[in-house]
Design an enzyme around this catalytic site. Structure first.
Site, short mmCIF file in Angstrom:
data_model
loop_
_atom_site.label_atom_id
_atom_site.label_comp_id
_atom_site.label_asym_id
_atom_site.label_seq_id
_atom_site.Cartn_x
_atom_site.Cartn_y
_atom_site.Cartn_z
N VAL A 249 35.23 52.04 31.42
CA VAL A 249 36.32 52.27 30.64
C VAL A 249 35.60 52.18 29.17
CG1 VAL A 249 38.51 51.94 29.17
CG2 VAL A 249 38.44 52.01 31.91
N ALA B 145 33.92 48.11 25.44
CA ALA B 145 34.07 48.79 26.84
C ALA B 145 34.14 47.61 27.98
CB ALA B 145 32.60 49.59 27.06
N LYS B 146 34.44 48.15 29.12
CA LYS B 146 34.37 47.35 30.48
C LYS B 146 34.04 48.07 31.48
CE LYS B 146 34.78 42.85 31.05
NZ LYS B 146 34.53 41.71 30.11
N GLY B 147 33.44 47.53 32.54
CA GLY B 147 33.13 48.24 33.71
C GLY B 147 33.39 47.17 34.86
#
Ligand code: NAD
Length: 423
Positions: free
Chosen positions: A70, A115-117
């Site tokens: 995201v 962001a993050k994943g």
């Protein structure tokens, strides 16, 4: 509270918590609905499936994992955020964590967005070569979204420098050697001195300052830490070095307690040998739930989110809670703790040392000029304490809690960047 209300409250996820905290700051900043909506929306959300053949007891099986990235906001610079490997990872959680990165990078005033994943996987269930293939397939599929000036990945729960090295390798196949695509990578591949310890070191720096502001010297403090991974172990080590007495530690299996103080170096050696803290000589075994409710001066949740909720907030006995983990306190619990006069040092400030050190690593990669370890820690500490001072002054000036003050500062910077760019 009725049974139905309790159930509804329990279901509160990170997104609810994030929105609730933001709303407090939105009110004081007087942002209208359109501005709020823009700030809450993700720029892009990507969900992929990753097939992987695994071999167990001589039988080959096909498994399919779900991966996420995201990208929340990039008004102030490239997207930046960790990659999490955890079986319960899901889009809602990753979305909330991506947003938190936007506010965190803005709060410490570095030129990044958020962001993050993640991949919904238990890394302990896979062999190292399987994890490598899974990571490289994730990178292949996400590659068009990544870039040194587009989106930079870092370690989070369940990932580490080795995982970052695999991403670097896969990305570099298409783009040439690109160390700046990941931070938190091994030193041999362009990693930074101090990055591994930076989040925990930063949490300890902020804890020392917050304790001093409330008249508590660290060498008088009894500390409890949940989570003994990258962040928790380095907080424990650093606080012990600063003279604090660490009385309890835990990991996913459970906790260990020693009222007279745990030898953190011995705990680290025990975990290197045995993987888990359980059985640490000289300690008694306790559960993670018991650990959170121990009488102590400072409680540091450094594992997962939502561990302090409306069920246990009334029973937290620590005077100060420092959020080393991201979102370890639900918004209902935050209200209860505030009403009970507890001091909460919010994640967006407390664990920002991680992304600060990541930024320093990226700068070193862009300049192709590594810094000395002392330079990294000097800059880290200076920037963190400056940010702490800004948050503390604003909170005192406006009569709000530190979280609301931190969000106000961060949201103001992001919305100004959006306004100036004109999109
Ligand atoms: P990690 O995977 O290295 O360690 C996590 C620790 O938590 C391990 O000891 C694990 O056993 C324990 N744990 C897992 N499930 C648990 C449970 N249910 N109860 C108690 N303990 C449990 O992860 P990390 O990098 O140390 O991250 C910890 C937290 O800090 C996360 O919230 C992460 O988002 C946040 N954080 C990490 C960084 C970083 O640089 N690594 C930076 C900022 C914030």
């Amino acid at each position: 509270m009725t049974a139905e209300e309790t159930e509804k409250t329990k279901k509160c996820d990170c997104e609810d918590t994030q929105r609730h905290f933001l709303n407090r700051a939105f009110e004081t900043l007087r942002l209208d609905d359109a501005q709020r909506n823009l700030l809450l929306s993700s720029f892009r959300e990507t969900l992929i499936s990753i097939p992987l053949k695994v071999r167990r007891n001589g039988i080959e099986m096909l498994r399919t994992f779900t991966g996420f990235r995201v990208q929340h906001n990039h008004a102030r610079g490239p997207f930046k955020g960790g990659l999490r490997y955890h079986p319960a990872s899901n889009l809602n959680e990753i979305r909330a964590l991506a947003q938190l990165m936007t506010w965190k990078t803005a709060l410490v005033n570095i030129p990044y967005g958020g962001a993050k994943g993640g991949i919904a996987v238990d890394p302990a269930e896979l062999h190292a070569d399987e994890l490598e293939v899974l990571t490289k397939r994730f990178t292949q599929k996400m590659r068009p979204l990544l870039g040194v000036h587009q989106d930079i990945v870092a370690p989070d729960v369940g990932t580490n420098p080795r995982v970052m090295a695999w991403i670097l390798e896969e990305y570099s196949k298409a783009h040439g050697y690109t160390p700046g695509i990941v931070t938190g990578k091994p030193l041999e591949l362009g990693g930074s001195e101090g990055r591994l310890e930076a989040t925990g070191y930063g949490v300890a720096t902020i804890t020392r300052q917050a304790a001093a502001d409330h008249g508590l010297e660290l060498n008088q403090a009894r500390v409890v830490i949940q989570g003994f991974g990258n962040v928790g172990s380095h907080v424990a080590q650093r606080l012990a070095d600063l003279g604090a007495t660490v009385i309890a530690l835990s990991d996913a299996r459970g906790g260990v307690l020693c009222e007279s103080g745990i030898d953190v170096a011995a705990a680290l050696a025990h975990v290197r040998e045995n993987t888990w803290l359980e059985g640490l000589p000289g300690t008694e075994t306790i559960s993670n739930a018991e650990l959170l409710e121990l009488p102590c001066d400072i409680l540091i949740p450094a594992a997962l989110e939502s561990v302090i909720d409306c069920d246990n907030a009334e029973r937290i006995r620590a005077d100060m809670i420092v959020e080393a983990a991201n979102m370890p306190i639900t918004h209902q619990a935050d209200d209860i703790l505030r009403e009970r006069g507890k001091i909460v040092v919010p994640d967006v400030l407390a664990n920002a040392g991680g992304v600060l050190a990541s930024y320093y690593e990226w700068v070193q990669n862009l300049q192709e000029f590594p810094w000395e370890r002392d330079t990294v820690f000097y800059r880290l500490e200076e920037r963190l304490l400056r940010t702490y001072g800004e948050v503390h002054r604003l909170a005192a000036h406006k009569g709000v809690d530190m979280r609301t003050a931190a969000y106000e500062l961060a949201i103001h910077r992001v919305s100004e960047a959006i306004r100036l760019r004109g999109f």
